[in-house]
Design an enzyme around this catalytic site. Structure first.
Site, PDB file in Angstrom:
ATOM      1  N   GLN A   1      -4.241  -0.460 -11.831  1.00  0.00           N
ATOM      2  CA  GLN A   1      -3.245   0.129 -10.830  1.00  0.00           C
ATOM      3  C   GLN A   1      -2.764   1.356 -11.401  1.00  0.00           C
ATOM      4  O   GLN A   1      -1.437   1.380 -12.075  1.00  0.00           O
ATOM      5  CB  GLN A   1      -2.311  -0.976 -10.270  1.00  0.00           C
ATOM      6  CG  GLN A   1      -1.658  -0.276  -9.101  1.00  0.00           C
ATOM      7  CD  GLN A   1      -0.544  -1.389  -8.541  1.00  0.00           C
ATOM      8  OE1 GLN A   1      -0.823  -2.486  -8.720  1.00  0.00           O
ATOM      9  NE2 GLN A   1       0.162  -0.983  -7.380  1.00  0.00           N
ATOM     10  N   PHE A   2      -3.314   2.383 -11.124  1.00  0.00           N
ATOM     11  CA  PHE A   2      -2.780   4.003 -11.512  1.00  0.00           C
ATOM     12  C   PHE A   2      -1.511   4.083 -10.975  1.00  0.00           C
ATOM     13  O   PHE A   2      -0.629   4.788 -11.401  1.00  0.00           O
ATOM     14  CB  PHE A   2      -3.532   5.013 -11.396  1.00  0.00           C
ATOM     15  CG  PHE A   2      -3.764   5.208  -9.917  1.00  0.00           C
ATOM     16  CD1 PHE A   2      -3.241   6.293  -9.416  1.00  0.00           C
ATOM     17  CD2 PHE A   2      -4.970   4.802  -9.131  1.00  0.00           C
ATOM     18  CE1 PHE A   2      -3.322   6.833  -8.166  1.00  0.00           C
ATOM     19  CE2 PHE A   2      -4.897   5.197  -7.788  1.00  0.00           C
ATOM     20  CZ  PHE A   2      -4.153   6.266  -7.375  1.00  0.00           C
ATOM     21  N   THR A   3      -1.326   3.655  -9.808  1.00  0.00           N
ATOM     22  CA  THR A   3       0.253   3.944  -8.843  1.00  0.00           C
ATOM     23  C   THR A   3       1.531   3.543  -9.643  1.00  0.00           C
ATOM     24  O   THR A   3       2.530   3.783  -9.391  1.00  0.00           O
ATOM     25  CB  THR A   3       0.202   3.529  -7.710  1.00  0.00           C
ATOM     26  OG1 THR A   3      -0.143   1.964  -7.659  1.00  0.00           O
ATOM     27  CG2 THR A   3      -0.938   4.110  -6.933  1.00  0.00           C
TER      28      THR A   3
END
Length: 150
Positions: A78-80
């Site tokens: 999850q890059f966010t």
């Protein structure tokens, strides 16, 4: 490396309407990776995660780890988690690693977690549009960043 860890009764990941991975009682781990992350971060973080005492013992006290209960683990990239929101209302993801850096670190994190648990774990698909479903138990949600380990 940054994680959001949730104690779950069950969790699953679907891609294009098909379930890719499903777990029962255990941990759902969202993992964000940045360019400065390395193998040392993976080793520290996986050891911390598998030994994190957030499962109830016989007295109802959070005193057991996922390792102790032989629980399941699902890891989702999850890059966010590296979103920066200081300026404006649109998050910037400039700190999140690009796939050429992040994928090998994600795979190494998953492998190391599996080795420390002594059994296979489930995963999402890096970069895919995933639908994550979970039943948070507690709720118990913990945020860990390897940049804050000391």
């Amino acid at each position: 490396m940054r994680t959001v860890i949730q104690r779950v009764k069950h969790a699953s990941v679907a891609i294009d309407g098909k379930v890719k991975s499903r777990i029962g009682y255990g941990l759902l781990i969202f993992l964000g990776i940045e360019d400065s992350d390395n193998q040392e971060d993976i080793e520290w973080l996986t050891k911390k995660v598998v030994n994190l005492r957030i499962f109830d013992d016989d007295k109802g006290v959070m005193n057991k780890s996922v390792l102790d209960i032989k629980g399941d683990v699902l890891v989702v990239s999850q890059f966010t988690l590296h979103a920066m929101v200081k300026k404006g209302n649109r998050p910037s993801y400039i700190r999140a690693s690009k796939p050429d850096v992040a994928i090998p670190l994600y795979e190494s994190f998953c492998l190391e977690t599996s080795l420390q648990l002594g059994h296979e774990i489930e995963t999402g698909s890096f970069g895919a549009d995933m639908k994550v479903e979970l039943l948070n138990d507690g709720p118990v949600t913990i945020w860990i960043d390897t940049k804050n380990k000391e």
